[in-house]
Enzyme design. Structure first.
Site, PDB file in Angstrom:
ATOM      1  N   ASP A  49      45.594  39.069  52.250  1.00  0.00           N
ATOM      2  CA  ASP A  49      44.550  40.096  52.248  1.00  0.00           C
ATOM      3  C   ASP A  49      43.184  39.542  51.890  1.00  0.00           C
ATOM      4  O   ASP A  49      42.170  40.177  52.125  1.00  0.00           O
ATOM      5  CB  ASP A  49      44.890  41.142  51.174  1.00  0.00           C
ATOM      6  CG  ASP A  49      45.655  42.307  51.746  1.00  0.00           C
ATOM      7  OD1 ASP A  49      45.504  42.578  52.942  1.00  0.00           O
ATOM      8  OD2 ASP A  49      46.397  42.940  50.973  1.00  0.00           O
TER       9      ASP A  49
HETATM   10  C1  GLC Z   1      49.616  41.988  48.026  1.00  0.00           C
HETATM   11  C2  GLC Z   1      49.612  42.982  49.148  1.00  0.00           C
HETATM   12  C3  GLC Z   1      50.160  42.370  50.405  1.00  0.00           C
HETATM   13  C4  GLC Z   1      49.482  41.073  50.713  1.00  0.00           C
HETATM   14  C5  GLC Z   1      49.489  40.148  49.519  1.00  0.00           C
HETATM   15  C6  GLC Z   1      48.687  38.885  49.738  1.00  0.00           C
HETATM   16  O1  GLC Z   1      50.902  41.697  47.657  1.00  0.00           O
HETATM   17  O2  GLC Z   1      50.373  44.119  48.831  1.00  0.00           O
HETATM   18  O3  GLC Z   1      50.037  43.255  51.491  1.00  0.00           O
HETATM   19  O4  GLC Z   1      50.119  40.497  51.795  1.00  0.00           O
HETATM   20  O5  GLC Z   1      48.962  40.809  48.402  1.00  0.00           O
HETATM   21  O6  GLC Z   1      47.341  39.108  49.806  1.00  0.00           O
HETATM   22  C1  GLC Z   2      46.142  42.417  47.745  1.00  0.00           C
HETATM   23  C2  GLC Z   2      45.769  41.160  47.049  1.00  0.00           C
HETATM   24  C3  GLC Z   2      44.643  41.367  46.118  1.00  0.00           C
HETATM   25  C4  GLC Z   2      43.512  42.069  46.799  1.00  0.00           C
HETATM   26  C5  GLC Z   2      43.985  43.332  47.485  1.00  0.00           C
HETATM   27  C6  GLC Z   2      42.904  43.971  48.266  1.00  0.00           C
HETATM   28  O1  GLC Z   2      46.743  43.243  46.849  1.00  0.00           O
HETATM   29  O2  GLC Z   2      46.850  40.632  46.340  1.00  0.00           O
HETATM   30  O3  GLC Z   2      44.234  40.159  45.558  1.00  0.00           O
HETATM   31  O4  GLC Z   2      42.523  42.376  45.877  1.00  0.00           O
HETATM   32  O5  GLC Z   2      45.052  43.052  48.326  1.00  0.00           O
HETATM   33  O6  GLC Z   2      43.326  45.127  48.896  1.00  0.00           O
END
Ligand code: GLC
Ligand code: GLC
Length: 807
Positions: A483
């Site tokens: 993300d």
């Molecule tokens: C969090 C989010 C997931 C994403 C991951 C890495 O676990 O829920 O959707 O793939 O972060 O950013």
């Molecule tokens: C996921 C990631 C986090 C980020 C978020 C944004 O959860 O793990 O680091 O802030 O996505 O939506």
């Protein structure tokens, strides 16, 4: 240092030291009424949606951190204490919190007065039961005052914490001698209320927070408790609570039990009231009568326990590694079920008010619980697919109560569509039921837009095929699985979301990770197509797969590992050419699983690099070196301090990809080594460093560059649960549901010499005995007959199959 121990026989973790490094929580509920319960009786309850239907109040970011829950104050001759230690923190003579599957039991004792508190949400009912038993172990009569208390939330958890000009005028309750009914907003637009009930008549009550506590007091010194009284306050506006008081005389050796119940009721619009302003309590009475005696509670508790034992017997292993068995049999499967219920909504790190259900998260979560609840999984798949658009792109999230796509976040996360193929293919492998492909499923929930589910899968692939960049690799969009890799967003404004700040749509940034996914799941879809006789279409798909595979070999290989991406300026991300972020874990896992460049030795080299560069004591770090500065062209990944979250922590979710990838290249020892490093049961001994619960996975463990190296955060609601379950059962144990039967292809490390597995697959029970002599030779016999290959063809006429494997 440990703060408790596993009790595998009871399927429990027993916390014996209440000073845990963080609150260690558990979950209750399955069909609508859900609770979070910490080891100090903290937490809250909600109905289905932790944001829109919050039942009890909990203040995140509170001081102390874990404050507010179901509190029982026991005043024994001036010594006041709580069974869960908080809020009074009176030193207890003994304390145990047994977190089990869907319940907790607190056992504590002070001055020869013993308290046993059993807490759970019964199957099929919308309530939480707290059965409290006091036993006098002294030789004198004890006169004890007991207060039980919860604090109501005004339903919408966000409004509840923000809109005080309204909130402090609307609180309403009804009270009788056993029950306080919370009916705020019921007069007008709501048709639900909650209640706090005890099975015997109380000796006093309070329903107004400030009266019960005293304006200048706190949960540590509530006025009513200190004064051994109740003020019989009737809440009107302000903050409604529910408290019942009991004056108990307990003789030496005697026990007294009170059953507290917090319930939730919905009424039809024309049955809301008994008379003007008096709510219809019929359903509440039924619920109250159902849990009025110890026998009834015990029966409900046993039903719950049995349900879990039956459910988990779907997959069970007995090997010579206790920790592995305990995770596979109990905690990992349990965590998968909790993520099925919660997605990413409510934990001690997710406030329950933020994210809805993620498209990619929910698809991946399915991999962990499909074998346990295939029917519910099918429903879930349909809900997820219904937020997809006709062009194959998808909303990133949806709200569980409405099941509609979340327009605030929108779409544009280009990995999303492919996860649907991961979920559906796994469903077919588990159940053998291809009819799911025909299920009429709408696009964007529009009535009339329904198409067979298989068209959604086609749309998914097509989206990637039609969205490629300059190197023929898939475009990344706002981000892919990571993300925080935001290559088209260029965010400068404090506070804006890194994912949705779109002021630089390059149309160029590409993801090698999505390429890996496309190859893996494209091949999978082609297999499904062949299985249903659509060979021409399969051939076409495989051509597309080949073209992405070729592009990856050409532009996605850095010499010693796979490149991560190309940014908006066509610069490499995750390459030795970069100053920081030279290697990322994600493409190493996925491209190896997809066997990209297998004959060129890419996977093997990539995984060697992972071991050399990314592996620390607690697993595999997500990237290296960590970004030292903010890179506007890379986004949120470089916003985190070094060693945290996406900037170089062990992001546990993608560690199992490395486990699986290692089994793909046949490196069993290393696969297990990675599995072991962040496995909670293995980290129990260093709980003072690891900090989160030693029985569930957390999202991250701080990396080597972090100040708090080894510290885990964000436990419970993480895709780590499902992927590790998948890795442990399907890669290490190698029990793989496949289209035509059950494949058995173990990749055990040398230290596991024997594993006896029972697996219920499509209704047939398989008893699988694996002997690992590490000979490199594979031999399978079924019911004592030796068999070619690794798949046991499915035969529904058998009820039990005995399989012997020697390795
Ligand atoms: C969090 C989010 C997931 C994403 C991951 C890495 O676990 O829920 O959707 O793939 O972060 O950013
Ligand atoms: C996921 C990631 C986090 C980020 C978020 C944004 O959860 O793990 O680091 O802030 O996505 O939506």
């Amino acid at each position: 240092m440990k703060f408790g121990h596993f009790d595998d026989k009871e399927y429990e973790y027993v916390i014996t030291n209440y000073n845990t490094p963080l609150p260690w929580i558990n979950y209750y509920g399955q069909d609508g009424f859900f609770s979070l319960m910490s080891n100090t009786c903290g937490g809250y309850m909600f109905y289905k949606d932790a944001k829109l239907r919050r039942i009890t109040r909990f203040r995140y970011n509170n001081v102390p951190r874990d404050y507010g829950g179901r509190y029982y104050y026991i005043n024994d001759n001036g010594t006041i204490w709580n069974p869960g230690f908080l809020p009074l923190k009176t030193k207890l003579d003994s304390y145990k919190c047994r977190h089990g599957l869907g319940y907790s039991i607190f056992e504590s004792e002070k001055n020869d007065l013993k308290c046993e508190l059993l807490c759970f949400v019964p199957l099929n009912d919308l309530c939480e039961i707290n059965q409290l038993t006091l036993t006098n172990n002294s030789n004198k009569v004890k006169n004890v005052t007991l207060h039980g208390v919860i604090e109501w939330c005004l339903w919408n958890a966000v409004d509840d914490q923000t809109n005080f000009q309204r909130n402090w005028n609307i609180g309403e309750v009804e009270i009788d001698d056993k029950t306080i009914y919370h009916k705020t907003e019921y007069r007008e637009r709501r048709n639900h209320y909650a209640f706090y009930h005890t099975n015997i008549k109380h000796d006093g009550f309070d329903s107004d927070l400030d009266t019960f506590i005293g304006l200048y007091n706190s949960w540590c010194d509530p006025s009513a408790v200190l004064n051994k009284t109740s003020y019989n306050s009737k809440a009107s506006g302000w903050s409604p609570i529910a408290s019942h008081m009991f004056n108990l005389e307990i003789k030496p050796g005697e026990s007294k039990t009170i059953i507290f119940q917090t319930g939730y009721v919905e009424n039809e619009d024309d049955k809301k009231f008994e008379k003007l302003h008096v709510i219809n309590k019929e359903k509440a009475y039924l619920l109250q009568e159902k849990y009025a005696t110890k026998e009834q509670v015990l029966k409900a508790f046993n039903d719950l326990k049995n349900k879990w034992v039956t459910l988990l017997s779907t997959l069970n292993v007995k090997s010579d590694n206790e920790k592995f068995d305990r995770m596979v049999n109990i905690w990992n499967q349990y965590q998968c079920m909790v993520t099925f219920n919660m997605s990413r909504s409510a934990s001690y790190y997710e406030s329950g008010t933020g994210r809805g259900m993620g498209f990619r998260d929910s698809c991946q979560d399915l991999l962990g619980f499909l074998h346990l609840i295939p029917e519910k999984s099918r429903e879930r798949i349909k809900d997820i697919a219904s937020i997809q658009f006709e062009d194959g792109s998808t909303y990133h999230q949806y709200q569980p109560l409405t099941k509609r796509g979340n327009a605030d976040i929108g779409g544009g996360f280009n990995d999303d569509p492919l996860w649907l193929i991961a979920a559906v293919s796994q469903y077919i492998k588990e159940t053998g039921d291809y009819t799911i492909l025909d299920d009429p499923t709408p696009f964007n929930n529009k009535e009339g837009s329904e198409k067979p589910l298989i068209d959604h899968l086609r749309a998914s692939l097509n989206y990637i095929i039609t969205h490629k960049g300059p190197h023929g690799l898939p475009l990344i969009g706002r981000a892919d699985w990571n993300d925080c890799l935001n290559l088209n967003c260029f965010s400068k404004t404090p506070g804006e979301s890194f994912q949705t700040a779109s002021n630089f749509e390059s149309g160029k940034a590409e993801s090698v990770f999505i390429a890996g996914m496309f190859v893996l799941y494209g091949k999978e879809f082609a297999t499904i197509l062949k299985n249903i006789g659509k060979n021409d279409e399969a051939t076409k798909i495989l051509k597309e797969v080949k073209s992405v595979e070729d592009a990856t070999i050409k532009y996605g290989w850095d010499g010693e590992w796979f490149v991560r991406a190309y940014d908006a300026f066509e610069h490499k991300v995750g390459s030795h050419e970069c100053e920081d972020g030279q290697i990322f874990v994600e493409p190493q896992g996925f491209c190896t699983m997809a066997r990209i460049g297998e004959d060129l030795g890419y996977g093997k080299k990539a995984l060697d690099s992972v071991e050399k560069i990314l592996t620390n004591d607690y697993g595999v770090e997500i990237l290296h070196p960590c970004y030292k500065e903010y890179h506007i062209e890379l986004g949120e990944v470089s916003s985190y301090p070094m060693g945290y979250k996406e900037n170089g922590s062990v992001f546990c979710h993608n560690n199992p990809w490395i486990v699986i990838a290692n089994t793909v290249i046949g490196n069993n020892e290393r696969a297990f080594d990675v599995y072991r490093r962040n496995c909670p049961a293995y980290l129990e001994e260093v709980s003072e460093i690891h900090k989160t619960e030693p029985f569930v996975y957390s999202q991250t463990i701080a990396g080597r560059d972090a100040k708090n190296y080894g510290e885990a955060k964000n436990s419970w609601l993480t895709g780590t649960a499902s992927w590790t379950m998948y890795a442990a059962s399907q890669a290490i144990l190698g029990i793989k549901p496949d289209y035509d039967g059950l494949m058995i292809d173990p990749h055990l490390p040398k230290e596991i010499k024997n594993a006896k597995v029972t697996r219920i697959f499509r209704g047939v029970k398989y008893n699988i005995n694996i002997t690992n002599t590490a000979s490199g030779k594979y031999l399978m016999t079924i019911n004592n007959k030796s068999i070619e290959g690794k798949v046991i063809p499915f035969d529904k006429n058998q009820s039990e199959v005995n399989v012997d494997i020697s390795l």
